[in-house]
Design a protein around this motif. Structure first.
Motif, short mmCIF file in Angstrom:
data_model
loop_
_atom_site.label_atom_id
_atom_site.label_comp_id
_atom_site.label_asym_id
_atom_site.label_seq_id
_atom_site.Cartn_x
_atom_site.Cartn_y
_atom_site.Cartn_z
N MET A 21 0.71 -1.45 -0.05
CA MET A 21 0.12 0.33 0.45
C MET A 21 0.90 1.18 0.16
N GLU A 22 0.86 2.13 -0.71
CA GLU A 22 1.43 3.84 -0.54
C GLU A 22 -0.12 4.65 -0.74
N VAL A 23 0.59 5.98 0.13
CA VAL A 23 0.09 6.27 0.46
C VAL A 23 0.60 8.02 0.50
N ALA A 24 0.29 9.17 0.04
CA ALA A 24 0.53 10.27 -0.30
C ALA A 24 -0.09 11.84 0.15
N LYS A 25 -0.18 12.30 1.56
CA LYS A 25 -0.64 13.26 1.96
C LYS A 25 0.26 14.53 2.23
N ASP A 26 0.04 15.97 2.39
CA ASP A 26 0.85 16.49 2.75
C ASP A 26 2.24 16.47 2.53
N GLY A 27 2.84 16.18 1.74
CA GLY A 27 4.66 15.79 1.27
C GLY A 27 5.03 15.05 1.86
N TRP A 28 3.78 13.77 2.45
CA TRP A 28 5.00 12.76 2.92
C TRP A 28 4.17 11.66 1.56
N THR A 29 5.09 10.49 1.94
CA THR A 29 4.70 9.50 0.99
C THR A 29 4.87 7.87 1.66
N LEU A 30 3.93 7.64 1.73
CA LEU A 30 3.73 5.92 2.98
C LEU A 30 4.03 5.47 2.48
N ARG A 31 5.09 4.09 1.83
CA ARG A 31 4.71 2.95 1.74
C ARG A 31 4.94 1.69 2.30
N LEU A 32 3.65 1.20 2.56
CA LEU A 32 3.45 -0.10 3.21
C LEU A 32 3.67 -1.37 2.88
N ALA A 33 4.31 -2.81 3.17
CA ALA A 33 4.55 -4.04 2.29
C ALA A 33 4.57 -5.06 3.36
N ARG A 34 4.27 -5.91 3.17
CA ARG A 34 4.28 -7.17 3.88
C ARG A 34 5.67 -7.92 3.25
N GLN A 35 6.49 -8.53 4.48
CA GLN A 35 7.02 -9.54 4.33
C GLN A 35 7.13 -10.85 3.83
N ILE A 36 7.66 -10.99 3.15
CA ILE A 36 7.14 -12.38 2.22
C ILE A 36 8.14 -13.42 2.64
N HIS A 37 7.12 -14.20 3.17
CA HIS A 37 8.11 -15.64 4.08
C HIS A 37 8.37 -16.93 2.71
N ARG A 38 9.48 -16.91 2.83
CA ARG A 38 9.65 -17.99 1.55
C ARG A 38 9.78 -19.49 3.02
N ALA A 39 10.18 -20.33 1.99
CA ALA A 39 10.21 -21.72 2.70
C ALA A 39 11.41 -22.10 3.36
N ARG A 40 11.42 -22.70 4.19
CA ARG A 40 12.72 -23.11 4.52
C ARG A 40 12.47 -24.27 5.37
N SER A 41 13.86 -24.78 5.15
CA SER A 41 14.29 -26.55 5.52
C SER A 41 14.50 -26.62 7.30
N ALA A 42 14.30 -27.49 7.06
CA ALA A 42 14.65 -27.98 9.04
C ALA A 42 16.15 -27.67 9.42
N ASP A 43 16.94 -27.46 8.60
CA ASP A 43 18.18 -27.32 9.17
C ASP A 43 18.39 -26.00 8.76
#
Length: 152
Positions: A21-43
């Motif tokens: 999500m990206e929102v701009a207001k009053d000269g500010w830009t806020l960008r939010l992004a979810r962290q993508i989790h990758r599959a991991r091995s048990a080790d």
């Protein structure tokens, strides 16, 4: 953009299935992004569950609960957080802190870091002086503008 507006956007994103999500207001830009989790091995050490302990040790002995002289008014000797995030007083859990109570510092000296969205922001001394108070503990969640340290 106010802190309440930012928190509302974070809550709205958390309640949705948006990836970014990206929102701009009053000269500010806020960008939010979810962290993508990758599959991991048990080790993979990163796949092991966290112990519940903070990533950095919390040293309450360094923290002082000293309020601002006038609530809400910035004091000239306070060093404040540049943004909301997690504040760290040392570069790593086992490393010594950047500064200690009573230590003399030059203008521009690294005092602590604030982590926000996996990015570390350096907090540097605005002037020469000595550390009169450390107002947070390492690993504390801080708000933008919150006093972190006090210089004399």
């Amino acid at each position: 953009m106010t802190l309440d507006e930012i928190k509302a956007l974070i809550d709205a994103m958390a309640a949705s299935d948006l990836a970014e999500m990206e929102v701009a207001k009053d000269g500010w830009t806020l960008r939010l992004a979810r962290q993508i989790h990758r599959a991991r091995s048990a080790d993979d050490p990163a796949s092991r569950p966290a112990s519940g302990a903070p990533a950095f040790p919390v040293t309450a002995a360094c923290a002082a609960d000293v309020p601002s002289p006038v609530p809400g008014a910035p004091a000239a000797d306070e060093v404040r957080a540049p943004l909301a995030g997690l504040a760290y007083l040392s570069p790593a859990p086992e490393a010594p802190p950047y500064v200690a109570l009573g230590q003399a510092v030059e203008a521009g000296a690294l005092l602590c870091t604030v982590e926000a969205m996996k990015t570390f922001h350096e907090v540097r001394a605005p002037r020469a002086g000595s550390i009169a108070a450390v107002l947070i503990a390492s690993g504390d969640e801080v708000e933008g503008g919150q006093p972190l340290l006090r210089l004399t």
